[in-house]
Motif scaffolding. Structure first.
Motif, PDB file in Angstrom:
ATOM      1  N   HIS A 150       0.808  -1.211   0.000  1.00 32.88           N
ATOM      2  CA  HIS A 150       0.000   0.000   0.000  1.00 32.88           C
ATOM      3  C   HIS A 150       0.848   1.271   0.000  1.00 32.88           C
ATOM      4  CE1 HIS A 150      -4.051  -1.650   0.217  1.00 32.88           C
ATOM      5  NE2 HIS A 150      -3.561  -2.603   0.993  1.00 32.88           N
ATOM      6  N   GLN A 151       2.133   1.120   0.202  1.00 35.63           N
ATOM      7  CA  GLN A 151       3.043   2.248   0.044  1.00 35.63           C
ATOM      8  C   GLN A 151       3.694   2.243  -1.335  1.00 35.63           C
ATOM      9  OE1 GLN A 151       5.714   1.837   3.396  1.00 35.63           O
ATOM     10  NE2 GLN A 151       4.385   3.019   4.746  1.00 35.63           N
ATOM     11  N   GLY A 152       3.266   1.323  -2.167  1.00 34.50           N
ATOM     12  CA  GLY A 152       3.795   1.238  -3.520  1.00 34.50           C
ATOM     13  C   GLY A 152       5.186   0.655  -3.596  1.00 34.50           C
ATOM     14  N   ARG A 153       5.542  -0.190  -2.620  1.00 29.02           N
ATOM     15  CA  ARG A 153       6.883  -0.759  -2.579  1.00 29.02           C
ATOM     16  C   ARG A 153       6.821  -2.247  -2.885  1.00 29.02           C
ATOM     17  NH1 ARG A 153      10.167   2.810   0.397  1.00 29.02           N
ATOM     18  NH2 ARG A 153      11.667   1.170   0.825  1.00 29.02           N
ATOM     19  N   ASP A 154       7.908  -2.748  -3.422  1.00 25.58           N
ATOM     20  CA  ASP A 154       8.013  -4.180  -3.695  1.00 25.58           C
ATOM     21  C   ASP A 154       8.123  -4.923  -2.365  1.00 25.58           C
ATOM     22  OD1 ASP A 154       8.836  -6.791  -4.391  1.00 25.58           O
ATOM     23  OD2 ASP A 154       9.735  -6.044  -6.243  1.00 25.58           O
ATOM     24  N   PRO A 155       7.290  -5.946  -2.123  1.00 24.31           N
ATOM     25  CA  PRO A 155       7.368  -6.673  -0.851  1.00 24.31           C
ATOM     26  C   PRO A 155       8.677  -7.429  -0.656  1.00 24.31           C
ATOM     27  CG  PRO A 155       5.878  -7.771  -2.376  1.00 24.31           C
ATOM     28  CD  PRO A 155       6.219  -6.448  -2.990  1.00 24.31           C
ATOM     29  N   LEU A 156       9.454  -7.600  -1.738  1.00 27.10           N
ATOM     30  CA  LEU A 156      10.749  -8.268  -1.630  1.00 27.10           C
ATOM     31  C   LEU A 156      11.853  -7.208  -1.628  1.00 27.10           C
ATOM     32  CD1 LEU A 156      10.203 -11.265  -4.068  1.00 27.10           C
ATOM     33  CD2 LEU A 156      10.117 -11.272  -1.568  1.00 27.10           C
ATOM     34  N   PRO A 157      12.435  -6.921  -0.473  1.00 23.06           N
ATOM     35  CA  PRO A 157      13.441  -5.852  -0.379  1.00 23.06           C
ATOM     36  C   PRO A 157      14.757  -6.239  -1.030  1.00 23.06           C
ATOM     37  CG  PRO A 157      13.301  -7.023   1.694  1.00 23.06           C
ATOM     38  CD  PRO A 157      12.214  -7.581   0.816  1.00 23.06           C
ATOM     39  N   THR A 158      15.508  -5.239  -1.458  1.00 26.65           N
ATOM     40  CA  THR A 158      16.829  -5.467  -2.046  1.00 26.65           C
ATOM     41  C   THR A 158      17.946  -4.944  -1.145  1.00 26.65           C
ATOM     42  OG1 THR A 158      16.676  -3.378  -3.260  1.00 26.65           O
ATOM     43  CG2 THR A 158      15.913  -5.361  -4.384  1.00 26.65           C
ATOM     44  N   ALA A 159      17.587  -4.214  -0.081  1.00 29.59           N
ATOM     45  CA  ALA A 159      18.592  -3.676   0.839  1.00 29.59           C
ATOM     46  C   ALA A 159      18.034  -3.684   2.253  1.00 29.59           C
ATOM     47  CB  ALA A 159      18.990  -2.254   0.426  1.00 29.59           C
ATOM     48  N   ALA A 160      18.933  -3.660   3.239  1.00 28.43           N
ATOM     49  CA  ALA A 160      18.533  -3.684   4.636  1.00 28.43           C
ATOM     50  C   ALA A 160      19.510  -2.868   5.473  1.00 28.43           C
ATOM     51  CB  ALA A 160      18.478  -5.124   5.148  1.00 28.43           C
ATOM     52  N   ILE A 161      19.083  -2.513   6.679  1.00 25.35           N
ATOM     53  CA  ILE A 161      19.937  -1.829   7.652  1.00 25.35           C
ATOM     54  C   ILE A 161      19.919  -2.659   8.926  1.00 25.35           C
ATOM     55  CG2 ILE A 161      20.438   0.316   8.840  1.00 25.35           C
ATOM     56  CD1 ILE A 161      17.787   0.520   6.246  1.00 25.35           C
ATOM     57  N   ILE A 162      21.073  -2.859   9.543  1.00 23.32           N
ATOM     58  CA  ILE A 162      21.152  -3.656  10.771  1.00 23.32           C
ATOM     59  C   ILE A 162      21.704  -2.819  11.913  1.00 23.32           C
ATOM     60  CG2 ILE A 162      21.405  -5.839   9.537  1.00 23.32           C
ATOM     61  CD1 ILE A 162      24.393  -5.775  10.187  1.00 23.32           C
ATOM     62  N   ASP A 163      21.290  -3.169  13.119  1.00 23.94           N
ATOM     63  CA  ASP A 163      21.798  -2.500  14.325  1.00 23.94           C
ATOM     64  C   ASP A 163      21.388  -3.337  15.530  1.00 23.94           C
ATOM     65  OD1 ASP A 163      23.090  -0.683  15.888  1.00 23.94           O
ATOM     66  OD2 ASP A 163      21.861   1.040  15.343  1.00 23.94           O
ATOM     67  N   SER A 164      21.868  -2.945  16.705  1.00 22.96           N
ATOM     68  CA  SER A 164      21.549  -3.687  17.928  1.00 22.96           C
ATOM     69  C   SER A 164      21.154  -2.714  19.026  1.00 22.96           C
ATOM     70  CB  SER A 164      22.747  -4.520  18.379  1.00 22.96           C
ATOM     71  OG  SER A 164      23.800  -3.680  18.822  1.00 22.96           O
ATOM     72  N   GLN A 165      20.488  -3.256  20.039  1.00 24.49           N
ATOM     73  CA  GLN A 165      20.053  -2.462  21.192  1.00 24.49           C
ATOM     74  C   GLN A 165      20.109  -3.341  22.432  1.00 24.49           C
ATOM     75  OE1 GLN A 165      15.779  -1.470  21.510  1.00 24.49           O
ATOM     76  NE2 GLN A 165      16.393   0.649  21.824  1.00 24.49           N
ATOM     77  N   SER A 166      20.848  -2.893  23.442  1.00 20.25           N
ATOM     78  CA  SER A 166      20.946  -3.642  24.693  1.00 20.25           C
ATOM     79  C   SER A 166      19.786  -3.259  25.607  1.00 20.25           C
ATOM     80  CB  SER A 166      22.273  -3.352  25.390  1.00 20.25           C
ATOM     81  OG  SER A 166      23.359  -3.855  24.629  1.00 20.25           O
ATOM     82  N   VAL A 167      19.220  -4.266  26.276  1.00 21.72           N
ATOM     83  CA  VAL A 167      18.051  -4.062  27.125  1.00 21.72           C
ATOM     84  C   VAL A 167      18.324  -4.657  28.495  1.00 21.72           C
ATOM     85  CG1 VAL A 167      15.572  -4.408  27.356  1.00 21.72           C
ATOM     86  CG2 VAL A 167      16.596  -4.273  25.079  1.00 21.72           C
ATOM     87  N   ARG A 168      18.108  -3.869  29.534  1.00 23.67           N
ATOM     88  CA  ARG A 168      18.353  -4.338  30.898  1.00 23.67           C
ATOM     89  C   ARG A 168      17.350  -5.425  31.272  1.00 23.67           C
ATOM     90  NH1 ARG A 168      21.539  -1.615  33.952  1.00 23.67           N
ATOM     91  NH2 ARG A 168      21.145   0.289  32.744  1.00 23.67           N
ATOM     92  N   ALA A 169      17.834  -6.484  31.896  1.00 20.83           N
ATOM     93  CA  ALA A 169      16.983  -7.613  32.259  1.00 20.83           C
ATOM     94  C   ALA A 169      16.360  -7.406  33.631  1.00 20.83           C
ATOM     95  CB  ALA A 169      17.795  -8.903  32.242  1.00 20.83           C
ATOM     96  N   ALA A 170      15.108  -7.856  33.770  1.00 19.61           N
ATOM     97  CA  ALA A 170      14.425  -7.844  35.061  1.00 19.61           C
ATOM     98  C   ALA A 170      14.862  -9.043  35.882  1.00 19.61           C
ATOM     99  CB  ALA A 170      12.914  -7.868  34.838  1.00 19.61           C
ATOM    100  N   ASP A 171      14.387  -9.103  37.122  1.00 26.34           N
ATOM    101  CA  ASP A 171      14.802 -10.208  37.998  1.00 26.34           C
ATOM    102  C   ASP A 171      14.181 -11.531  37.590  1.00 26.34           C
ATOM    103  OD1 ASP A 171      12.222  -9.658  38.691  1.00 26.34           O
ATOM    104  OD2 ASP A 171      12.606  -9.266  40.821  1.00 26.34           O
ATOM    105  N   THR A 172      13.238 -11.515  36.651  1.00 28.17           N
ATOM    106  CA  THR A 172      12.645 -12.762  36.169  1.00 28.17           C
ATOM    107  C   THR A 172      13.563 -13.495  35.190  1.00 28.17           C
ATOM    108  OG1 THR A 172      11.527 -11.502  34.423  1.00 28.17           O
ATOM    109  CG2 THR A 172      10.278 -11.933  36.442  1.00 28.17           C
ATOM    110  N   VAL A 173      14.612 -12.818  34.723  1.00 24.45           N
ATOM    111  CA  VAL A 173      15.536 -13.405  33.761  1.00 24.45           C
ATOM    112  C   VAL A 173      16.713 -14.030  34.519  1.00 24.45           C
ATOM    113  CG1 VAL A 173      17.013 -12.985  31.764  1.00 24.45           C
ATOM    114  CG2 VAL A 173      14.869 -11.716  32.035  1.00 24.45           C
ATOM    115  N   ALA A 174      16.943 -15.304  34.308  1.00 21.99           N
ATOM    116  CA  ALA A 174      18.006 -16.001  35.031  1.00 21.99           C
ATOM    117  C   ALA A 174      19.373 -15.404  34.721  1.00 21.99           C
ATOM    118  CB  ALA A 174      17.987 -17.484  34.666  1.00 21.99           C
ATOM    119  N   ARG A 175      20.232 -15.356  35.729  1.00 20.38           N
ATOM    120  CA  ARG A 175      21.584 -14.811  35.541  1.00 20.38           C
ATOM    121  C   ARG A 175      22.391 -15.612  34.527  1.00 20.38           C
ATOM    122  NH1 ARG A 175      23.094 -11.013  39.217  1.00 20.38           N
ATOM    123  NH2 ARG A 175      21.722 -10.705  41.007  1.00 20.38           N
ATOM    124  N   THR A 176      22.080 -16.889  34.398  1.00 19.99           N
ATOM    125  CA  THR A 176      22.833 -17.737  33.477  1.00 19.99           C
ATOM    126  C   THR A 176      22.488 -17.467  32.018  1.00 19.99           C
ATOM    127  OG1 THR A 176      21.149 -19.459  33.746  1.00 19.99           O
ATOM    128  CG2 THR A 176      23.103 -19.587  35.161  1.00 19.99           C
TER     129      THR A 176
END
Length: 267
Positions: free
Chosen positions: A94-120
């Protein structure tokens, strides 16, 4: 009931055809579902938007065991990603774009864990001073999510990118160019070219610019992180399973895209 999370009628028209049929309507037997799908999705969207725990869902929603049961079942069978991918293709068309992309952008984001997430299962990102997990994403040139991988926060971006780019290549054979920041420079570029036939181009920050600066291409993926972080369940990591963290990212984008389509009428 809740303006920031409840599914509107226009949203439901978009989402309902994308949901898998109930088990008892596919010839496999089983009892009819007791609670309406829309109400269960409302509960999941409320949890993702508000960042609350499963056990404290308001009483107007179905029991939390029922809501979590559908969430977990769809996570195991890849349903959330299927819904997400169908919506992404719909937005692109609906934006007039091909659903099959030819290029991409990558990156990362660190997220602090709550106490429900095991230390291991968590790690420490010394650069960002964050103890938790790191989500690595690939988006198209319009910021729509193509792939997501969740790792411990201590892993280097270029190391996790092997998994991310492999997933990206497996799902999109049309992509030939990937933009990234300086954290992905080095052996990854050679490996991606030789093994995956991907050209990784590093978008560098100029030395003469001080403070915040909008960098070409990289601002697109930063905007996607902002869309994801509007959903409080994704601001901090509460998931005991990294795969559930990935599902939460998919659901946040499902909410974003379905609301956009419903608001603009592009469906």
């Amino acid at each position: 009931m809740y303006p920031t999370s409840s599914i509107t009628d226009a949203q439901w028209v978009i989402l309902a055809p994308l949901l898998p049929p109930p088990g008892n309507t596919t010839g496999r037997g089983g009892r009819p579902e007791k609670h309406p799908r829309r109400l269960i999705l409302d509960a999941i969207f409320y949890l993702v938007r508000g960042g609350i725990a499963w056990a404290v869902l308001p009483r107007e929603f179905p029991p939390q065991q029922t809501v979590y049961g559908l969430f977990g079942s769809w996570a195991r069978h890849g349903v959330w990603q299927q819904i997400h991918d169908a919506l992404r293709d719909l937005v692109g068309l609906h934006q007039g774009r091909d659903p099959l992309p030819t290029a991409a952008i990558i990156d990362s984001q660190s997220v602090r864990a709550a106490d429900t997430v095991a230390r291991t299962t968590r790690g420490y990102d010394a650069g960002k001073k964050v103890n938790g997990h790191k989500r690595h994403i690939a988006v198209d040139t319009n910021g729509l999510l193509l792939a997501v991988v969740v790792t411990v926060a201590g892993i280097q971006d270029r190391d996790a990118a092997h998994r991310l780019l492999t997933q990206l290549r497996a799902r999109f054979s049309t992509i030939s160019l990937v933009w990234a920041d300086g954290g992905y420079a080095g052996r990854l570029i050679i490996w991606a070219c030789k093994v995956l036939a991907l050209t990784v181009e590093v978008v560098k920050r100029t030395d003469d610019v001080k403070g915040f600066a909008v960098l070409p291409r990289r601002w697109v993926v930063e905007r996607t992180f902002a869309w994801i972080s509007k959903h409080r369940r994704c601001v901090r990591d509460y998931e005991t399973l990294p795969t559930h963290h990935e599902v939460m990212v998919h659901i946040s984008m499902i909410m974003t895209m379905s609301r956009h389509l419903a608001r603009t009428g592009d469906w």
